[in-house]
Scaffold this active site. Structure first.
Site, PDB file in Angstrom:
ATOM      1  CE  LYS A 173       0.272  -2.431 -25.444  1.00 34.45           C
ATOM      2  NZ  LYS A 173      -0.787  -1.352 -25.435  1.00 34.45           N
ATOM      3  N   GLY A 226       3.802   2.502 -16.252  1.00 33.36           N
ATOM      4  CA  GLY A 226       2.637   2.603 -16.366  1.00 33.36           C
ATOM      5  C   GLY A 226       1.859   2.704 -15.168  1.00 33.36           C
ATOM      6  CB  SER A 227      -1.636   2.049 -14.245  1.00 33.68           C
ATOM      7  OG  SER A 227      -1.911   0.623 -14.463  1.00 33.68           O
ATOM      8  N   GLY A 231       0.960  -2.553 -13.694  1.00 34.76           N
ATOM      9  CA  GLY A 231       2.287  -3.065 -13.063  1.00 34.76           C
ATOM     10  C   GLY A 231       2.067  -4.454 -12.218  1.00 34.76           C
ATOM     11  CD  GLU A 248       9.600   4.515 -12.166  1.00 38.48           C
ATOM     12  OE1 GLU A 248       9.166   5.023 -11.179  1.00 38.48           O
ATOM     13  OE2 GLU A 248      10.697   3.885 -12.091  1.00 38.48           O
ATOM     14  CB  CYS A 282       4.733   8.706 -12.713  1.00 38.53           C
ATOM     15  SG  CYS A 282       5.844   8.924 -13.346  1.00 38.53           S
ATOM     16  CD  GLU A 384      -0.186   7.858 -10.294  1.00 38.16           C
ATOM     17  OE1 GLU A 384      -0.587   6.627 -10.611  1.00 38.16           O
ATOM     18  OE2 GLU A 384       0.834   8.439 -10.539  1.00 38.16           O
TER      19      GLU A 384
HETATM   20  C1  UN1 Z   1       6.438  10.517 -15.866  1.00 35.42           C
HETATM   21  O1  UN1 Z   1       5.610  11.186 -15.368  1.00 35.42           O
HETATM   22  O2  UN1 Z   1       6.200   9.119 -16.296  1.00 35.42           O
HETATM   23  O3  UN1 Z   1      10.404  14.285 -14.459  1.00 35.42           O
HETATM   24  C2  UN1 Z   1       7.757  10.605 -16.323  1.00 35.42           C
HETATM   25  C3  UN1 Z   1       9.628  14.556 -14.884  1.00 35.42           C
HETATM   26  C4  UN1 Z   1       9.644  14.005 -16.334  1.00 35.42           C
HETATM   27  C5  UN1 Z   1       9.435  12.588 -16.753  1.00 35.42           C
HETATM   28  C6  UN1 Z   1       8.130  12.260 -16.170  1.00 35.42           C
HETATM   29  N1  UN1 Z   1      10.917  14.420 -17.083  1.00 35.42           N
HETATM   30  O4  UN1 Z   1       8.598  14.965 -14.638  1.00 35.42           O
END
Ligand code: UN1
Length: 495
Positions: A173, A226-227, A231, A248, A282, A384
């Site tokens: 999804k 995701g957030s 999560g 993650e 992230c 964040e």
């Molecule tokens: C993300 O921001 O969810 O290391 C992944 C990085 C990228 C992946 C980011 N290769 O910034």
């Protein structure tokens, strides 16, 4: 154009016949396409299909599964430019970055495909004579993947390629802001000859489509990126169903700049880490800790470089920073900046939104923003923001710098700029993050290393790298006693 769900190798309307719009965040008056607004009925159907395909796919020899993944990798390579352009339209980041996103998927595809002829278990000695002990990797079953919009094809690929080569089937999804890229991935798998039902895409919203995917008993594992807020829902829901899940989530990633650092290099690292992808990674750099002795020079250079960044449509090669993903994201960034000004903080640069940075665009643009002299416990240093906002402060010594960089609830990425090799290794040791960089920014992880974080960022799993197969398989320990007699482990050796 109306896109459909990809279930059992065919494109299907959602059962209720509803669709939602996909909007170009750099031209918010432009609807690019429409996608199926799916619900529990569609999810349950896709899961049933994936469940039925599992036995056949599990029993397909892993090298054969790998061959299909190699074909998919080559198709992604062929279609890289087309996918990158479409992704820039639906997500907003610059073409150079969406090319990188597709490249990450290609790299992952080749890397995982090779596992078809590897995926090693272990053979260990037995404590008994004439007994064989080994372990093998077994697929888990139907994996439910819920993926974010900031890496629309890279992150689905981190999850799909290892899971499929290992013999799992999948229902994914994708984020409602970027379903097109995942539909493209389905087209790629289809052309590569992946059997029907092995990989299924159901588009829709979290509450109506994501949630039933988590609760469906035939989904044996959930893989989520995701957030942190979502999560937590994934986590508590999976726990109540006794279902394994990998998470993650967010990050609050800091760069430490020592007094001996190459200042220009560090400034470049901060600008790229904080404002690349409009700060929507992230791994984005959202806090910078600078040694007090070099603070003024560093800030002057950082502001100068940030002021030169050009905002606009990511398809234009002159542009450095694209729009934010949607109005909600813009409101969030606006809220953080407004609250900070109420606390007496003033941005050195930026701090405002700009609907049309040039004639070609109208969208959710926000000027790259720097706050200086921010207390390490201030909201800007702790929460964040997921936008182009960076907070800077100073430190007096190494111990303080390491304490500061670790003073956050998250633990994804961190970086140190220094010429001191001893300090570099100390930092690698003491940084409380899943990824640590020296003389490089907090972003830009490569797929051949495990990706993920500690503390509030994750729950102990890692996508990609050497852990990618472990993440989507069970270990089965297998023992064969060929002595022809009853041998009792442990107890029969006690006289
Ligand atoms: C993300 O921001 O969810 O290391 C992944 C990085 C990228 C992946 C980011 N290769 O910034």
């Amino acid at each position: 154009m109306i896109y459909k769900n990809y279930i059992n190798g065919v494109w299907l309307d959602a059962s209720k016949g509803n669709t939602f719009k996909n909007i170009d965040p750099a031209h918010t008056d432009k609807v690019i396409s429409e996608f199926q607004d799916s619900d529990e009925v569609d999810i349950n159907f896709a899961v049933e299909v994936a469940h039925n395909a599992f036995k056949f796919w599990k029993n397909t020899p892993a090298p054969k599964r790998g061959e299909i993944m190699f074909k998919a990798a080559a198709i992604l390579e062929r279609d890289k430019e087309c996918i990158a352009k479409g992704m820039t339209q639906e997500m907003g980041k610059t073409l150079a970055e969406t090319r990188g996103d597709v490249q990450e998927a290609i790299d992952m595809a080749y890397y995982a495909a090779g596992e078809g002829r590897r995926m090693a278990g272990e053979v260990v000695p037995s404590e008994l004579e004439n007994k064989w002990c080994m372990s093998k990797k077994e697929p888990i079953g139907v994996i439910g993947a819920i993926t974010p919009w900031n890496f629309p094809i890279a992150i689905p690929s981190w999850k799909a390629f290892p899971a499929l080569v290992a013999g799992n089937t999948m229902v994914i999804k994708p984020a409602e802001d970027t379903p097109w890229s995942v539909c493209k991935l389905a087209e790629v798998f289809h052309e590569a000859g992946l059997p029907a039902g092995v990989f299924n895409v159901v588009t829709g919203y979290g509450t109506t489509a994501g949630f039933p995917l988590i609760t469906n008993p035939k989904v044996k594992m959930i893989s989520f990126t995701g957030s942190t807020a979502t999560g937590k829902i994934v986590s508590t829901t999976c726990a109540s169903y006794m279902k394994p899940f990998s998470l993650e989530m967010g990050g609050k990633n800091g760069i430490v700049v020592m007094e001996d650092a190459d200042i220009d290099l560090a400034v470049e690292g901060v600008v790229w880490g904080a404002f690349g992808t409009t700060g929507q990674r992230c791994t984005a750099t959202s806090r910078v800790l600078v040694h007090i002795d070099i603070h003024d020079e560093f800030i002057e250079k950082l502001v100068a470089k940030t002021e030169k960044l050009k905002l606009g449509c990511g398809l234009n090669s002159e542009i450095d920073v694209g729009p934010l993903i949607n109005e909600k994201a813009l409101k969030k960034v606006r809220g953080y900046v407004t609250d900070a000004t109420h606390r007496g903080l003033r941005p050195l640069v930026g701090g405002y939104e700009i609907e049309s940075p040039n004639d070609d665009v109208n969208g959710w643009f926000y000027q790259p923003t720097i706050f200086d002299n921010v207390d390490i416990n201030d909201t800007l240093m702790q929460e964040e923001i997921f936008g182009p906002v960076v907070a800077v402060t100073t430190f007096n010594n190494t111990n303080e710098a390491i304490w500061m960089v670790n003073n956050t609830g998250y633990g994804l990425s961190s970086a140190l700029y220094t010429q001191d090799v001893n300090l570099a290794f100390r930092f690698l040791n003491e940084a409380e993050t899943g990824m640590v960089y020296v003389n490089a920014s907090t972003i830009g992880a490569e797929i051949q290393l495990p990706f993920g974080g500690i503390k509030g960022t994750g729950n102990g799993h890692r996508d990609a790298g050497s852990s990618m197969i472990d993440n989507c398989t069970e270990n089965k320990s297998c023992m064969v006693d060929y002595s022809g007699k009853v041998q009792k482990a442990q107890i029969d050796n006690v006289s």
